[in-house]
Structure formats: structure tokens, C-alpha cells
Design a protein around this motif. Structure first.
Motif, PDB file in Angstrom:
ATOM      1  N   HIS A  13     -47.988 -46.230  28.694  1.00 19.78           N
ATOM      2  CA  HIS A  13     -47.703 -47.428  27.914  1.00 19.78           C
ATOM      3  C   HIS A  13     -46.373 -47.243  27.197  1.00 19.78           C
ATOM      4  O   HIS A  13     -46.069 -46.147  26.725  1.00 19.78           O
ATOM      5  CB  HIS A  13     -48.805 -47.671  26.880  1.00 19.78           C
ATOM      6  N   SER A  14     -45.607 -48.314  27.083  1.00 20.03           N
ATOM      7  CA  SER A  14     -44.324 -48.253  26.383  1.00 20.03           C
ATOM      8  C   SER A  14     -44.563 -48.194  24.883  1.00 20.03           C
ATOM      9  O   SER A  14     -45.645 -48.508  24.383  1.00 20.03           O
ATOM     10  CB  SER A  14     -43.471 -49.479  26.727  1.00 20.03           C
ATOM     11  N   ILE A  15     -43.524 -47.837  24.150  1.00 19.95           N
ATOM     12  CA  ILE A  15     -43.637 -47.754  22.698  1.00 19.95           C
ATOM     13  C   ILE A  15     -43.927 -49.130  22.103  1.00 19.95           C
ATOM     14  O   ILE A  15     -44.664 -49.253  21.132  1.00 19.95           O
ATOM     15  CB  ILE A  15     -42.373 -47.109  22.082  1.00 19.95           C
ATOM     16  N   ARG A  16     -43.398 -50.184  22.713  1.00 20.89           N
ATOM     17  CA  ARG A  16     -43.665 -51.538  22.219  1.00 20.89           C
ATOM     18  C   ARG A  16     -45.135 -51.909  22.415  1.00 20.89           C
ATOM     19  O   ARG A  16     -45.765 -52.486  21.541  1.00 20.89           O
ATOM     20  CB  ARG A  16     -42.773 -52.552  22.918  1.00 20.89           C
ATOM     21  N   GLU A  17     -45.684 -51.570  23.588  1.00 17.77           N
ATOM     22  CA  GLU A  17     -47.098 -51.860  23.848  1.00 17.77           C
ATOM     23  C   GLU A  17     -47.999 -51.133  22.846  1.00 17.77           C
ATOM     24  O   GLU A  17     -48.948 -51.713  22.318  1.00 17.77           O
ATOM     25  CB  GLU A  17     -47.480 -51.437  25.265  1.00 17.77           C
ATOM     26  N   PHE A  22     -51.486 -51.404  17.670  1.00 18.31           N
ATOM     27  CA  PHE A  22     -51.846 -51.014  16.313  1.00 18.31           C
ATOM     28  C   PHE A  22     -51.149 -51.858  15.247  1.00 18.31           C
ATOM     29  O   PHE A  22     -51.282 -51.584  14.060  1.00 18.31           O
ATOM     30  CB  PHE A  22     -51.535 -49.528  16.101  1.00 18.31           C
ATOM     31  N   ASN A  23     -50.402 -52.856  15.696  1.00 22.21           N
ATOM     32  CA  ASN A  23     -49.681 -53.740  14.785  1.00 22.21           C
ATOM     33  C   ASN A  23     -48.746 -52.953  13.866  1.00 22.21           C
ATOM     34  O   ASN A  23     -48.740 -53.145  12.643  1.00 22.21           O
ATOM     35  CB  ASN A  23     -50.667 -54.599  13.972  1.00 22.21           C
ATOM     36  N   VAL A  24     -47.994 -52.025  14.468  1.00 22.90           N
ATOM     37  CA  VAL A  24     -46.999 -51.237  13.730  1.00 22.90           C
ATOM     38  C   VAL A  24     -45.670 -51.309  14.484  1.00 22.90           C
ATOM     39  O   VAL A  24     -45.621 -51.588  15.679  1.00 22.90           O
ATOM     40  CB  VAL A  24     -47.427 -49.759  13.559  1.00 22.90           C
ATOM     41  N   LEU A  28     -42.145 -46.655  13.339  1.00 19.48           N
ATOM     42  CA  LEU A  28     -43.210 -45.865  12.716  1.00 19.48           C
ATOM     43  C   LEU A  28     -43.778 -44.870  13.719  1.00 19.48           C
ATOM     44  O   LEU A  28     -44.058 -43.718  13.366  1.00 19.48           O
ATOM     45  CB  LEU A  28     -44.325 -46.759  12.184  1.00 19.48           C
ATOM     46  N   LEU A  29     -43.922 -45.270  14.969  1.00 22.23           N
ATOM     47  CA  LEU A  29     -44.416 -44.351  16.000  1.00 22.23           C
ATOM     48  C   LEU A  29     -43.440 -43.193  16.204  1.00 22.23           C
ATOM     49  O   LEU A  29     -43.857 -42.041  16.353  1.00 22.23           O
ATOM     50  CB  LEU A  29     -44.663 -45.089  17.310  1.00 22.23           C
ATOM     51  N   ARG A  30     -42.140 -43.501  16.195  1.00 26.23           N
ATOM     52  CA  ARG A  30     -41.141 -42.419  16.326  1.00 26.23           C
ATOM     53  C   ARG A  30     -41.206 -41.485  15.119  1.00 26.23           C
ATOM     54  O   ARG A  30     -41.091 -40.266  15.254  1.00 26.23           O
ATOM     55  CB  ARG A  30     -39.742 -43.014  16.488  1.00 26.23           C
ATOM     56  N   ASP A  56     -52.335 -39.717  24.027  1.00 23.52           N
ATOM     57  CA  ASP A  56     -51.423 -40.042  22.930  1.00 23.52           C
ATOM     58  C   ASP A  56     -51.968 -41.216  22.125  1.00 23.52           C
ATOM     59  O   ASP A  56     -51.944 -41.208  20.886  1.00 23.52           O
ATOM     60  CB  ASP A  56     -50.029 -40.410  23.457  1.00 23.52           C
ATOM     61  N   ILE A  57     -52.468 -42.230  22.816  1.00 22.94           N
ATOM     62  CA  ILE A  57     -53.000 -43.421  22.146  1.00 22.94           C
ATOM     63  C   ILE A  57     -54.245 -43.060  21.334  1.00 22.94           C
ATOM     64  O   ILE A  57     -54.433 -43.555  20.218  1.00 22.94           O
ATOM     65  CB  ILE A  57     -53.271 -44.539  23.165  1.00 22.94           C
ATOM     66  N   THR A  58     -55.071 -42.176  21.863  1.00 20.12           N
ATOM     67  CA  THR A  58     -56.237 -41.704  21.119  1.00 20.12           C
ATOM     68  C   THR A  58     -55.804 -41.031  19.824  1.00 20.12           C
ATOM     69  O   THR A  58     -56.352 -41.297  18.751  1.00 20.12           O
ATOM     70  CB  THR A  58     -57.063 -40.727  21.979  1.00 20.12           C
ATOM     71  N   ASN A  59     -54.802 -40.165  19.906  1.00 15.03           N
ATOM     72  CA  ASN A  59     -54.300 -39.472  18.716  1.00 15.03           C
ATOM     73  C   ASN A  59     -53.688 -40.458  17.724  1.00 15.03           C
ATOM     74  O   ASN A  59     -53.879 -40.326  16.515  1.00 15.03           O
ATOM     75  CB  ASN A  59     -53.291 -38.397  19.103  1.00 15.03           C
ATOM     76  N   ILE A  60     -52.975 -41.448  18.219  1.00 15.02           N
ATOM     77  CA  ILE A  60     -52.388 -42.465  17.342  1.00 15.02           C
ATOM     78  C   ILE A  60     -53.496 -43.273  16.673  1.00 15.02           C
ATOM     79  O   ILE A  60     -53.403 -43.599  15.483  1.00 15.02           O
ATOM     80  CB  ILE A  60     -51.417 -43.376  18.119  1.00 15.02           C
ATOM     81  N   ARG A  61     -54.543 -43.580  17.415  1.00 15.36           N
ATOM     82  CA  ARG A  61     -55.667 -44.345  16.847  1.00 15.36           C
ATOM     83  C   ARG A  61     -56.289 -43.584  15.678  1.00 15.36           C
ATOM     84  O   ARG A  61     -56.578 -44.147  14.617  1.00 15.36           O
ATOM     85  CB  ARG A  61     -56.712 -44.627  17.925  1.00 15.36           C
TER      86      ARG A  61
END
Length: 123
Positions: A13-17, A22-24, A28-30, A56-61
Motif C-alpha cells: 500500500h502507498s503512504i497515501r493509502e 488511519f486519517n493521518v 506523520l507516517l514518515r 507494517d499496517i498492523t504495527n501502524i494500527r
């Protein structure tokens, strides 16, 4: 039961997706990537664009839940990750399972409401 198409799964998934999930903001992800280098390690394509995997998405969640929803500081989140690695994984599995159940129930509700016809007023 009606035919359901098999859901396709994206590998990256791209950084925008991910930001939209997460509506951020992507910034902020960087930032989180720099603050949590052992936790967030998206791969990069030949242009340098970040590509996030499901892990990665799991960790971000989990991180989003700690910082944005529970109000942890970044240092508190780091400490929490160090001390509760297994608990975080179990919690994430439970959250995913509950989300799937919620989506299925909403789908059933929508299907039922479209199949129920309201009685006509014949007065």
C-alpha cells in the motif's frame, strides 16, 4: 446465499493509502518511521516511494491506537512496545477479527433492509 466475489488482497500500500486508512497525514507516517525504526520499516520502490505491507499496517494500527486513541506519549508507546510485544500482537488479532465481524454484520443488515418491503397504506 448470494454469490460473493473473492476479495483481492494487495501486497503493498502507498503512504497515501495508509494515511487515508488511519486519517493521518503522510508526514506523520514518515515521522513515526523515524521514531520507531524497529517497528516501521516500509520498503521503497526504485523512485523512493514507501510501500507498506500488511505487517507494517498492523504495527501502524497498534501505534495509532496507543498514541491517537489512548493518549500515550511517543516515549510511552516505545516503552509499551518493548514490554508488551506479545500482548500487542494478540490485541491486534482480536481487533481485526472484531472488524471483520462488524463488516459482515453491517453487510447482513444492509441485505436484510433491502429485502424487507414496507407495508403499503391502502386507505
Amino acid at each position: 446465499m448470494p454469490y460473493k466475489e473473492k476479495e483481492t488482497v494487495k501486497l503493498f500500500h502507498s503512504i497515501r493509502e495508509v494515511g487515508d486508512m488511519f486519517n493521518v497525514a503522510p508526514s506523520l507516517l514518515r515521522f513515526w518511521e523515524k521514531e520507531f525504526p524497529t517497528l516501521l520499516q516500509p520498503t521503497k520502490d526504485s523512485r523512493g516511494n514507501r510501500l507498506y505491507t500488511e505487517q507494517d499496517i498492523t504495527n501502524i494500527r497498534i501505534l495509532h491506537n496507543l498514541v491517537k486513541e489512548q493518549g500515550f506519549t511517543l516515549e510511552g508507546a516505545k516503552k509499551h512496545f518493548r514490554e508488551n510485544k506479545k500482548e500487542n500482537t494478540d490485541q491486534e488479532k482480536a481487533l481485526k477479527s472484531l472488524q471483520r465481524i462488524k463488516e459482515e454484520l453491517l453487510s447482513i443488515k444492509k441485505e436484510l433492509s433491502s429485502n424487507i418491503s414496507l407495508p403499503q397504506d391502502n386507505s
